[in-house]
Structures are given as C-alpha cells and as structure tokens.
Design a protein around this motif. Structure first.
Motif, PDB file in Angstrom:
ATOM      1  N   SER A 104      55.008  -6.951  23.680  1.00 53.37           N
ATOM      2  CA  SER A 104      54.428  -7.598  22.512  1.00 53.37           C
ATOM      3  C   SER A 104      54.944  -9.019  22.272  1.00 53.37           C
ATOM      4  O   SER A 104      54.430  -9.730  21.407  1.00 53.37           O
ATOM      5  CB  SER A 104      54.690  -6.750  21.260  1.00 53.37           C
ATOM      6  N   ARG A 105      55.935  -9.467  23.032  1.00 54.39           N
ATOM      7  CA  ARG A 105      56.479 -10.798  22.780  1.00 54.39           C
ATOM      8  C   ARG A 105      56.166 -11.742  23.941  1.00 54.39           C
ATOM      9  O   ARG A 105      55.840 -11.308  25.054  1.00 54.39           O
ATOM     10  CB  ARG A 105      57.986 -10.725  22.577  1.00 54.39           C
ATOM     11  N   GLU A 106      56.283 -13.016  23.682  1.00 58.04           N
ATOM     12  CA  GLU A 106      56.107 -14.001  24.736  1.00 58.04           C
ATOM     13  C   GLU A 106      57.355 -14.030  25.617  1.00 58.04           C
ATOM     14  O   GLU A 106      58.477 -13.916  25.138  1.00 58.04           O
ATOM     15  CB  GLU A 106      55.880 -15.391  24.134  1.00 58.04           C
ATOM     16  N   ARG A 107      57.131 -14.203  26.928  1.00 58.50           N
ATOM     17  CA  ARG A 107      58.241 -14.202  27.869  1.00 58.50           C
ATOM     18  C   ARG A 107      58.191 -15.439  28.750  1.00 58.50           C
ATOM     19  O   ARG A 107      57.126 -16.030  28.967  1.00 58.50           O
ATOM     20  CB  ARG A 107      58.189 -12.946  28.745  1.00 58.50           C
ATOM     21  N   LYS A 143      60.954  -0.769  37.615  1.00 56.95           N
ATOM     22  CA  LYS A 143      61.285  -0.794  36.180  1.00 56.95           C
ATOM     23  C   LYS A 143      60.066  -0.523  35.305  1.00 56.95           C
ATOM     24  O   LYS A 143      60.178  -0.357  34.100  1.00 56.95           O
ATOM     25  CB  LYS A 143      61.907  -2.140  35.813  1.00 56.95           C
ATOM     26  N   HIS A 144      58.890  -0.527  35.909  1.00 55.56           N
ATOM     27  CA  HIS A 144      57.650  -0.156  35.226  1.00 55.56           C
ATOM     28  C   HIS A 144      57.267  -1.111  34.103  1.00 55.56           C
ATOM     29  O   HIS A 144      56.582  -0.722  33.157  1.00 55.56           O
ATOM     30  CB  HIS A 144      57.730   1.274  34.685  1.00 55.56           C
ATOM     31  N   GLU A 145      57.679  -2.388  34.221  1.00 54.46           N
ATOM     32  CA  GLU A 145      57.301  -3.339  33.177  1.00 54.46           C
ATOM     33  C   GLU A 145      55.811  -3.632  33.191  1.00 54.46           C
ATOM     34  O   GLU A 145      55.245  -4.110  32.201  1.00 54.46           O
ATOM     35  CB  GLU A 145      58.114  -4.637  33.317  1.00 54.46           C
ATOM     36  N   LEU A 146      55.143  -3.351  34.310  1.00 57.00           N
ATOM     37  CA  LEU A 146      53.694  -3.558  34.404  1.00 57.00           C
ATOM     38  C   LEU A 146      52.949  -2.231  34.455  1.00 57.00           C
ATOM     39  O   LEU A 146      51.805  -2.183  34.901  1.00 57.00           O
ATOM     40  CB  LEU A 146      53.366  -4.393  35.655  1.00 57.00           C
ATOM     41  N   PHE A 193      60.182  -0.910  25.427  1.00 55.95           N
ATOM     42  CA  PHE A 193      58.985  -1.283  26.187  1.00 55.95           C
ATOM     43  C   PHE A 193      57.944  -1.942  25.283  1.00 55.95           C
ATOM     44  O   PHE A 193      57.334  -2.960  25.648  1.00 55.95           O
ATOM     45  CB  PHE A 193      58.381  -0.038  26.845  1.00 55.95           C
ATOM     46  N   ARG A 194      57.738  -1.380  24.096  1.00 53.82           N
ATOM     47  CA  ARG A 194      56.761  -1.975  23.173  1.00 53.82           C
ATOM     48  C   ARG A 194      57.184  -3.391  22.773  1.00 53.82           C
ATOM     49  O   ARG A 194      56.339  -4.283  22.640  1.00 53.82           O
ATOM     50  CB  ARG A 194      56.605  -1.083  21.943  1.00 53.82           C
ATOM     51  N   GLU A 195      58.485  -3.574  22.560  1.00 54.74           N
ATOM     52  CA  GLU A 195      58.961  -4.913  22.222  1.00 54.74           C
ATOM     53  C   GLU A 195      58.728  -5.881  23.390  1.00 54.74           C
ATOM     54  O   GLU A 195      58.348  -7.033  23.196  1.00 54.74           O
ATOM     55  CB  GLU A 195      60.455  -4.839  21.877  1.00 54.74           C
ATOM     56  N   TRP A 196      58.914  -5.399  24.601  1.00 54.18           N
ATOM     57  CA  TRP A 196      58.743  -6.222  25.804  1.00 54.18           C
ATOM     58  C   TRP A 196      57.304  -6.700  25.956  1.00 54.18           C
ATOM     59  O   TRP A 196      57.048  -7.875  26.228  1.00 54.18           O
ATOM     60  CB  TRP A 196      59.181  -5.413  27.026  1.00 54.18           C
TER      61      TRP A 196
END
Length: 310
Positions: free
Chosen positions: A108-111, A45-48, A103-106
């Motif tokens: 930039s926020r706390e998870r 998913k390329h989140e990293l 992706f930018r929203e992902w």
C-alpha cells in the motif's frame, strides 16, 4: 522454514554424517506434502504474490525426474487433527497475522525502485491447492491423513513401504524409519546417491543410544515441548548433548508434562489415541489472509471435488 527438533539436524551434521548411498530401483519415496510445498518456493519472499504456473512446472518436473530415476512417488498431506499443539498453533496464528499486516503495508505504500522487503511474507493463499492439483494431474498417489502426516510417514517407512523425504528433524528420531532430507531432492531426481538417516545412525553420530536420542530431542524442544523449560540452563545443543552423554548417561525425563509422554509415544510409533485431540483451529480463516474465492463461494464446497479430480 525449520520444523521439528531445535538444532538437532545441525548437531548431527557437526558430529558425523552417514555415507551417501544409492536407493534401490523401485523404491517408493514417501514425501511430506507440507515440506514439499515449502521446498518448491524456498528463497521466495512473495512480495509479488506467486507465479503459480512456475510452481506447477516445478512439481511436474520433480515428479517426472524422480520417476525417470526409477522411484515411485507418494505424497502425504496433513489433515486438520492436532494433539497437544494448541499453544504452538496459536503462536503460528499470531505470526501469520503479523506477516499479513506487514504485507498489506508493503503493497500500500510507495517504494524506491528496486527496493526489496526485509522479511518473508506469508505463503500465497492458493499454494497448497496448486501443488495438490498438479500432483493429481501427474497421477501421483496422494494420502490424506486425518492428523499431521509425520507419524503416518514414519509408520509407512517402518513397515518397509519406502523412504521418507521431508524437511523436518523429527524424522531423525522416529523409530525404524528411513529419512532423506528434501535438500537431497535434486540429487534424487538425477539418480545420484544420497544421505539416508535412521534413528540408529543419528544416535551413532552423536555417540548415544537411541533412547537417549529421544530424550535429547524432547529436551532440545520440538513443536510440543519447546515452550517447556527442560534444558536446565543449558543454552545450546552441544551443552545438552555433553550433559546427557557424560554427566547423566541413561537420564530419562518423567511424564510430569503430557507433551513429554506424547513426544515419546510419537517417536516410538506408539498409538496416540490416549492423548486428546485439540479443538479445531482454522488458521487460514483467522489469520487475516484474503480469501482466494469470491465471497458467495466461501461456504460452498462444490469446488473441492473438481479440484481433487483436476
């Protein structure tokens, strides 16, 4: 990632699948570069971002194993030219912009710990360059096409130069070419037998003739015709197949839409020069993705020869 004719691969597999066969030693594998790139990072998913070193190793491993199994390896790369694809490319551009916004929203926020994204993010910006550079390091022949590689791959196979390896159901419809899905790449790398599709075999699987298979593909919808209403109210591939096979045998679409005539010429390996080239659309420059290079180098092509020689 699904490319080509909507639902055609699944339809063929439901009806009949050819027996696996062993390719002759020395067979050249004509690999679709775009398909290979997506195959290498399948399931990510390329989140990293991307582990480019792992991509390089995967490419190198497949090349080594395919050669060890006795095959030649040649990779075809898409060029910038496109014909009658403006609508689908604009849709792709919009999808890419939306992916980058998510992706930018992902990032930039706390998870929450262990939280994973619910969607697949855009491909990493350097992925295609990374795959190409590793292919060249492995001394793989890379063919740069002026337009999309699909017909060039099919033409080469039809001339007897090798077997197409890709991830695009259009290859089931190209005249006189042999096609192995990238799903079989691991079996090829181990020297095992694989399913080899041809247009004749796909038509036999569906109990229709080859000309009707071409019409079926156009009606189901490919990258050129999917926006046209050609199914006449038939919502699934089985219904369209039954209609062509039982109710309208020998049915042929007219050329009211240029996309229909183009698709037929594409699949029959006819020249495409009578169809105009689309205006250039640089999706990578417009999709909101970050540049992989410093700003002062963005308009400098000095890095390209070094990359090609890497």
């Amino acid at each position: 990632r699904k490319m080509g004719v909507r639902q055609l691969t699944a339809l063929c597999k439901r009806c009949s699948v050819p027996e696996r066969e062993s390719l002759e030693p020395g067979t050249k594998l004509l690999i679709d570069g775009s398909g290979l790139m997506h195959f290498i990072v399948r399931g990510e998913k390329h989140e990293l971002g991307c582990d480019y070193a792992a991509v390089e190793e995967a490419v190198a491993r497949y090349v080594r194993d395919l050669r060890a199994a006795g095959y030649g390896v040649c990779v075809y790369v898409d060029g910038d030219g496109r014909r009658l694809k403006e609508a689908s490319r604009l849709l792709r551009l919009q999808q890419r912009r939306e992916q980058w916004a998510v992706f930018r929203e992902w990032v930039s926020r706390e998870r929450e710990p262990g939280e994973t994204p619910s969607t697949e993010f855009p491909l990493p910006p350097l992925l295609s360059r990374c795959v190409r550079a590793e292919l060249l390091r492995q001394a793989v022949e890379v063919i740069d096409c002026e337009e999309e590689a699909d017909q060039e791959l099919a033409l080469a196979s039809a001339r007897g130069e090798g077997v197409v390896v890709g991830e695009d159901s259009d290859f089931l419809v190209f005249k006189s070419s042999r096609y192995v899905s990238l799903e079989e790449l691991d079996r090829l790398a181990r020297g095992h037998s694989v399913v080899v599709w041809t247009r004749h075999r796909a038509a036999l699987a569906l109990a229709i003739d080859e000309e009707t298979l071409v019409e079926l593909a156009i009606i189901l919808g490919n990258d050129y015709t999917s926006r046209l209403d050609l199914r006449r109210g038939r919502n699934n591939a089985d219904a369209v197949l039954r209609w062509l096979r039982e109710e309208e045998p020998g049915f042929r679409l007219d050329n009211e839409h240029p996309e229909v005539a183009f698709s037929r010429a594409l699949y029959n390996l006819d020249p495409l020069d009578d169809f105009p080239l689309d205006a250039h659309l640089d999706i990578e420059a417009l999709d909101g993705s970050p540049s992989p290079f410093p700003e002062e180098e963005e308009d400098d092509d000095a890095w390209k020869p070094a990359l090609r020689a890497a």
